[in-house]
Design an enzyme around this catalytic site. Structure first.
Site, mmCIF file in Angstrom:
data_model
loop_
_atom_site.group_PDB
_atom_site.id
_atom_site.type_symbol
_atom_site.label_atom_id
_atom_site.label_comp_id
_atom_site.label_asym_id
_atom_site.label_seq_id
_atom_site.Cartn_x
_atom_site.Cartn_y
_atom_site.Cartn_z
ATOM 1 N N CYS C 140 0.498 -1.245 0.211
ATOM 2 C CA CYS C 140 -0.032 -0.512 0.420
ATOM 3 C C CYS C 140 0.788 1.390 0.026
ATOM 4 C CB CYS C 140 -0.905 -0.084 1.060
ATOM 5 S SG CYS C 140 -1.689 -0.995 1.306
ATOM 6 N N GLY C 254 -1.498 -17.419 -9.840
ATOM 7 C CA GLY C 254 -1.774 -17.861 -11.047
ATOM 8 C C GLY C 254 -2.180 -19.282 -10.657
HETATM 9 C C1 LIG Z 1 -10.039 -8.774 -7.385
HETATM 10 C C2 LIG Z 1 -9.036 -9.154 -5.969
HETATM 11 C C3 LIG Z 1 -8.820 -7.778 -5.668
HETATM 12 C C4 LIG Z 1 -7.906 -8.197 -4.149
HETATM 13 N N1 LIG Z 1 -7.379 -7.350 -2.990
HETATM 14 C C5 LIG Z 1 -6.347 -8.146 -2.196
HETATM 15 C C6 LIG Z 1 -6.375 -7.395 -1.473
HETATM 16 O O1 LIG Z 1 -7.654 -7.233 -0.080
HETATM 17 N N2 LIG Z 1 -5.398 -7.089 -0.578
HETATM 18 C C7 LIG Z 1 -4.139 -8.132 -0.272
HETATM 19 O O2 LIG Z 1 -3.420 -8.678 -0.266
HETATM 20 N N3 LIG Z 1 -3.989 -9.246 -1.588
HETATM 21 C C8 LIG Z 1 -5.235 -8.342 -2.201
HETATM 22 N N4 LIG Z 1 -5.388 -9.392 -3.502
HETATM 23 C C9 LIG Z 1 -4.141 -10.012 -4.217
HETATM 24 C C10 LIG Z 1 -4.856 -11.485 -3.952
HETATM 25 O O3 LIG Z 1 -4.978 -11.842 -2.838
HETATM 26 C C11 LIG Z 1 -3.586 -11.930 -4.860
HETATM 27 O O4 LIG Z 1 -1.621 -11.577 -4.029
HETATM 28 C C12 LIG Z 1 -3.729 -11.953 -6.241
HETATM 29 O O5 LIG Z 1 -4.471 -11.858 -7.156
HETATM 30 C C13 LIG Z 1 -2.401 -13.676 -6.781
HETATM 31 O O6 LIG Z 1 -3.228 -14.061 -6.871
HETATM 32 P P1 LIG Z 1 -4.021 -14.820 -7.663
HETATM 33 O O7 LIG Z 1 -3.223 -14.881 -8.930
HETATM 34 O O8 LIG Z 1 -3.968 -16.104 -7.365
HETATM 35 O O9 LIG Z 1 -4.974 -14.546 -8.460
HETATM 36 C C14 LIG Z 1 -6.028 -9.154 -4.331
HETATM 37 C C15 LIG Z 1 -6.671 -10.015 -6.085
HETATM 38 C C16 LIG Z 1 -7.792 -10.211 -6.701
HETATM 39 C C17 LIG Z 1 -7.777 -10.137 -8.170
#
Ligand SMILES: Cc1cc2nc3c(=O)[nH]c(=O)nc-3n(C[C@H](O)[C@H](O)[C@H](O)COP(=O)(O)O)c2cc1C
Ligand SMILES: Cc1cc2nc3c(=O)[nH]c(=O)nc-3n(C[C@H](O)[C@H](O)[C@H](O)COP(=O)(O)OP(=O)(O)OC[C@H]3O[C@@H](n4cnc5c(N)ncnc54)[C@H](O)[C@@H]3O)c2cc1C
Ligand SMILES: Cc1cc2nc3c(=O)[nH]c(=O)nc-3n(C[C@H](O)[C@H](O)[C@H](O)COP(=O)(O)OP(=O)(O)OC[C@H]3O[C@@H](n4cnc5c(N)ncnc54)[C@H](O)[C@@H]3O)c2cc1C
Ligand SMILES: Cc1cc2nc3c(=O)[nH]c(=O)nc-3n(C[C@H](O)[C@H](O)[C@H](O)COP(=O)(O)O)c2cc1C
Ligand code: FES
Ligand code: FES
Lengths: 285, 313, 313, 285
Positions: C140, C254
């Site tokens: 952040c 992913g």
């Molecule tokens: C729509 C969305 C909202 C997310 N909000 C947060 C959040 O509030 N806090 C956080 O630490 N990561 C947040 N992330 C990141 C995910 O927790 C994760 O680290 C990231 O999407 C990679 O994983 P993935 O490829 O499986 O989606 C968010 C991701 C997405 C797609």
């Protein structure tokens, strides 16, 4: 070589997990040499991203669709379904659009007309041996083909080889077709009988390695067709190299499988590194 | 793609200038994906693309890494070629004779294993009159400084660019690595050190494991990720760099289709490089050039500069 | 997926421990992709997954960014939600009552806009006895330090972790951003500052442009790239972090299929988080858990720890 | 709501670029309300990555395949081919496996039985109005449907609406079917005639906005169905929000289109921000 944006003429399963695909390719026949390959683009959309390399099984002509039109020229590949790309290929139909880049690479040297010609193919490694056999037969050579496979499912195109006038010897690991045991055992027997033979081989690396060792023992010249992961197929990406004989850390020799190969005379390869390579590509070139 | 006939529509002017070199259009290959140009001559007209960019050259021939060197990932590929190349001497002797015959600007991509080596290669490049420009790859480990990559440290990047700038009597394009916290810091550093243009991005370090053998799918363990998967990251970085520097920027990363190239041009890239797409379709650059032209016609654009940097907020 | 019957095969032990919390298996949702848990209750048994990780919480409710907030890219998606959340008070009041009824460890993801705010949220989390652990999102912007992201600066990262560590009486997981030159430096810094476990990666900053409107496809211009496209980058970073720190690492990025989760476990992640995949298939985690179990049985693994970190070279 | 891992019963083009797809969905009928939607997973492999949202056109039953079996329960969607996902959908066939998540969202409030019911649909925005119309008719209401489209290709399902007993009024921008001009002109005329009407609308944002303004003028209650880019459809990603009435920077009000909507009473929306939104989603919900 050319990128054919073309269509599938036919795509058939010929043995469980093995398919033959004919693709329309005007002008291909006169350019292709035994042992060359093509880079096949499965579909326009992803995945897969990259093309897939396949040996040329044969080229040829089908009768024209109508009097007055030229005969239909095709290139034919035989592939084994092993992963994502080949699974998608297995679902393709006559008329589907594909792209075929080829013919690529250096094929077999079949200029020597002397001696017996012994071809050793393991599984999908039979593919490039068909064009080779037909050229050798055309050159007036006596050709013997030793076909090896895990089970009888891995043996295909026997009749076609025989129709060329090739003597075929089949062996399978489980004895489900032909002799039980490794194809290399048959090779040893043949070399004892024909000491002046020349050997051509394609198949999984452990098999090629055994063939290489046997040929060393019998001082028999050997050409092998290798397989490496390929991105471009035309010598641009340098992804597909193998170590050449005499390769050292200080004086390295890396040869592109796609342009220097896929067929190599065995003495030009660094067999010790090939043994280590973890090339789990399954099949062959 | 609509067919464009001279009589019906005026062809838009696609020519751009990068670091003082005039390009007939903004599309060129990315280093390492087009060999030394000759490899692709059977598949497309080399005199129709904007420039030819060579495989990265070093002072001595370089053998590269053991195999497997490439692995496919979802919408991308990993490579760990290890900068295999013929070396500058063999390049001049064996590759230039062909390139000399092609009426298209030639850009030599190059690198060194040490700061000094970078300088040496730069000097040698001056000996090639037909070379339009040089592209400096700073995504290489600095052997002397414990293998940290030149391009990830603004100071090291600045140093190597300044040295090369001193020795090189050609336009200098500097190619940035995306493996950094803030690409604008490095971009500013290399601009100040004398870059005439900036190219970005190089590959992003990645890794893939075969769950059955439990081994990395590349012998080198990690490799560079390229292809469509990285495009959103590349577009973002090009956008950032364009806002930061005043030299022209060349956009690279996952360009497969005309619309991908257009994205980079709209955020402000003056030209683009096409990498992995060449493997998928050896004539990819032709399709991209024709597509850019068709888009300009549809949108009533008669000069590509009306498109470059036309991002709206 | 093979059906596993108790009688025929012994079920492998999939349980792992992260920061002192025992999880029945190593699969949990990634923050922000699973709401506050309840949203997905109709689709999968929340008592079958390893843990529940909440949307990122802040001291006050946060509205987030204007729309469009999401855009699909090739094998990935960009999001710029802007950390919209109900705030810690509403979380306790409206979300905990449901979560309390679920017999699965609850992990609250949280963040602050300033250093102090991070500390404040940490204190408030102590008031929730049913919370198994807290996951600190340091991706952040640091409002006071000109918007530089806490997690991209090892010093700022260390500072915020130390402060949170001081106030928080729960196990602390620190979630790293991948938008850095060297993730091991940040990983080491947060471990030293008191992280009990490390989660990585968060999204990678990306951008996408609509070539027809020439506008960014997200109102916020840039957003975080997630989904299969980033997996090779995530695997590489998890591999690097595992080699660097001695606390357990949670792999994220992913993961769509069992084999993707296995890649992370093999490189050494003790657990994994599933993000974008939940949108594609609300029962994705169930499939992944079953697939991991089936793989263990096939490979003769009776304890998942035989798999974790079993990478061969 | 549930994720149906199911099969396509039929998929037909009903007007150029518009398709109707029936999907097997046991138990769906009794759960679905007018105005709800589903998240449709085009195929198991990428792309597209994310599901696509589609309004529920109707639910129903087909005769059983064989005596003794229960009737075949289906959910039906109507979609317009606009991009990658819908293009892939247009290629799907009976028997293809798909996944449908639903029913999702808050639909129309049709509890009020008073007054005339005027439904205003633009293009693909007609979709959610069919179930609404049949519920309103079942409630004993008099229903008028104003159908708008660019050309006659954008008008579909007229007979089906009429079979419900709905009075239909067609207008197209180019006059190729029905009255020439905007559907909103027809709305004004109707509201003059039926001052105590209630309006329900779905269609492109400029149309909704015009409908909203007209209803303001005539002080007519209005419910609209909105469309936003969606990733999850269940309130988890927070990607699909719209600003609620009274939204300010300091005191923001973001409402999830997927859970609070897609149908909103117009007074609860912040119309000024909706006007600015660059939601080029083409169709409707
Ligand atoms: C729509 C969305 C909202 C997310 N909000 C947060 C959040 O509030 N806090 C956080 O630490 N990561 C947040 N992330 C990141 C995910 O927790 C994760 O680290 C990231 O999407 C990679 O994983 P993935 O490829 O499986 O989606 C968010 C991701 C997405 C797609
Ligand atoms: C010169 C050459 C000729 C070949 N000729 C034939 C042939 O005639 N018939 C045939 O069936 N197969 C042949 N192969 C192997 C064939 O290319 C692979 O089986 C095919 O690419 C697998 O694609 P996939 O998407 O189905 O598998 P993937 O899902 O990509 O992978 C499955 C397995 O195939 C291997 N593989 C993937 N890509 C390649 C690649 N580019 N090159 C080599 N191996 C790869 C992987 O390592 C993996 O073990 C040849 C390979 C080469 C290099
Ligand atoms: C609640 C709801 C109900 C809908 N009901 C219907 C319906 O009944 N029939 C119908 O034809 N369409 C409906 N839509 C729109 C439909 O979802 C999109 O047309 C579809 O997702 C486009 O997918 P694509 O892959 O073909 O297009 P893409 O190639 O993804 O994009 C083409 C266009 O569609 C828009 N789009 C892409 N994804 C979405 C998304 N997730 N939500 C909204 N718009 C998107 C893009 O902004 C772009 O302009 C509805 C949308 C919502 C939110
Ligand atoms: C096989 C391969 C080899 C590469 N070699 C070089 C190189 O020698 N020098 C260099 O600067 N970049 C090299 N690159 C990086 C590309 O030039 C380009 O920056 C990167 O691939 C991203 O573009 P793409 O996604 O279009 O491929 C190489 C990339 C690939 C895939
Ligand atoms: S496959 Fe690219 S060089 Fe051989
Ligand atoms: S679509 Fe995810 S919250 Fe609405």
């Amino acid at each position: 070589m050319k990128n054919y944006r073309t269509k599938i003429i036919s795509n058939q399963e010929i043995s469980p997990g093995y398919f033959r695909m004919k693709v329309l390719a005007p002008g291909f026949d006169e350019k292709a040499h035994p042992g060359q390959f093509v880079m096949f683009r499965v579909q326009r959309s992803l995945p897969p991203l990259l093309r897939r390399p396949f040996g040329i099984f044969r080229t040829g002509f089908l009768p024209a669709d109508c009097d007055g039109l030229p005969p239909i020229e095709f290139v034919e590949i035989v592939y084994k379904v092993v992963g994502r790309g080949t699974s998608i290929m297995a679902e393709l139909h006559e008329g589907d659009r594909v792209e075929v880049l080829g013919p690529l690479g250096n094929g077999f040297d079949c200029t020597s007309r002397q001696g017996e010609k012994i071809l050793v193919g393991g599984g999908i490694g039979l593919v490039p041996l068909y064009m080779l056999a037909s050229e050798l037969v055309a050159n007036g050579c006596k050709v013997r083909l030793l076909m090896g496979g895990r089970t009888r499912d891995d043996i295909f195109a026997v009749t076609e080889f025989e129709r060329l006038g090739v003597e075929t010897y089949i062996s399978t690991d489980d004895g489900s077709l032909g002799e039980e045991g490794l194809v290399t055992r048959v090779l040893e027997r043949k070399l004892q009988k024909y000491p002046d033979a020349e050997v051509f081989s394609c198949g999984p690396l452990p098999m090629l390695n055994a063939v290489h060792n046997i040929c060393l023992t019998y001082k028999t010249p050997l050409q092998v067709s290798l397989e490496e992961s390929m991105a471009c197929g035309v010598g641009a990406c340098l992804g597909c190299v193998v170590k050449g004989a005499g390769h050292t850390e200080e004086n390295p020799s890396y040869l592109c499988t796609c342009t220097v190969g896929p067929v190599f005379k065995s003495q030009y390869l660094d067999w010790s590194s090939l043994q280590q390579t973890d090339n789990n590509c399954g099949g062959c070139a | 793609m609509k067919a464009v006939t001279e009589t019906s529509v005026k062809r838009p002017d696609l020519s751009v200038e990068i670091a003082g070199i005039k390009l007939r259009n903004p599309v060129m290959p990315a280093s390492g994906t087009f060999g030394y140009g000759e490899e692709y001559a059977p598949f497309l007209d080399l005199e129709k693309i904007g420039a030819i960019v060579t495989k990265g050259l070093s002072l001595k021939p370089k053998a590269g890494n053991p195999t497997p060197r490439i692995a496919e990932t979802i919408s991308g590929m990993l490579n760990a070629i290890g900068l295999q190349n013929v070396g500058i001497d063999a390049f001049i002797k064996h590759k230039m004779p062909f390139l000399r015959t092609v009426n298209t600007p030639i850009i030599a991509n190059f690198f060194g294993n040490t700061l000094e080596e970078y300088g040496e290669v730069a000097k040698r490049l001056n000996d090639i009159p037909e070379l339009a420009a040089a592209e400096l790859n700073i995504s290489c480990p600095n052997v002397k400084q414990g293998g940290i990559v030149f391009g990830t440290d603004p100071r090291a990047a600045s140093e190597v660019v300044a040295l090369v700038r001193k020795h090189l009597q050609k336009p200098l394009i500097v190619k940035l690595t995306p493996n950094v916290t803030d690409i604008t810091v490095v971009a500013r550093a290399v601009e100040e050190a004398g870059a005439d243009a900036i190219a970005c991005i190089n590959t992003i370090t990645g890794m893939s494991v075969d769950i059955h053998t439990r081994k990395p799918r590349l012998a080198n363990r990690t490799g560079g990720l390229s292809g469509p998967a990285i495009r959103p990251i590349a577009v973002r970085m090009v956008h950032q760099v364009v806002q930061t520097v005043s030299v022209p920027v060349i956009g690279i990363g996952g360009i497969m289709r005309p619309m991908d190239a257009l994205e980079f041009l709209i955020v402000g890239a003056t030209a683009v490089q096409v990498g992995t797409a060449n493997f998928v379709d050896p004539a990819a650059m032709m399709t991209i050039i024709e597509g850019i032209e068709a888009f300009c016609i549809e949108e009533g654009i008669d000069d590509i500069h009306q498109l470059i940097g036309s991002l709206k907020f």
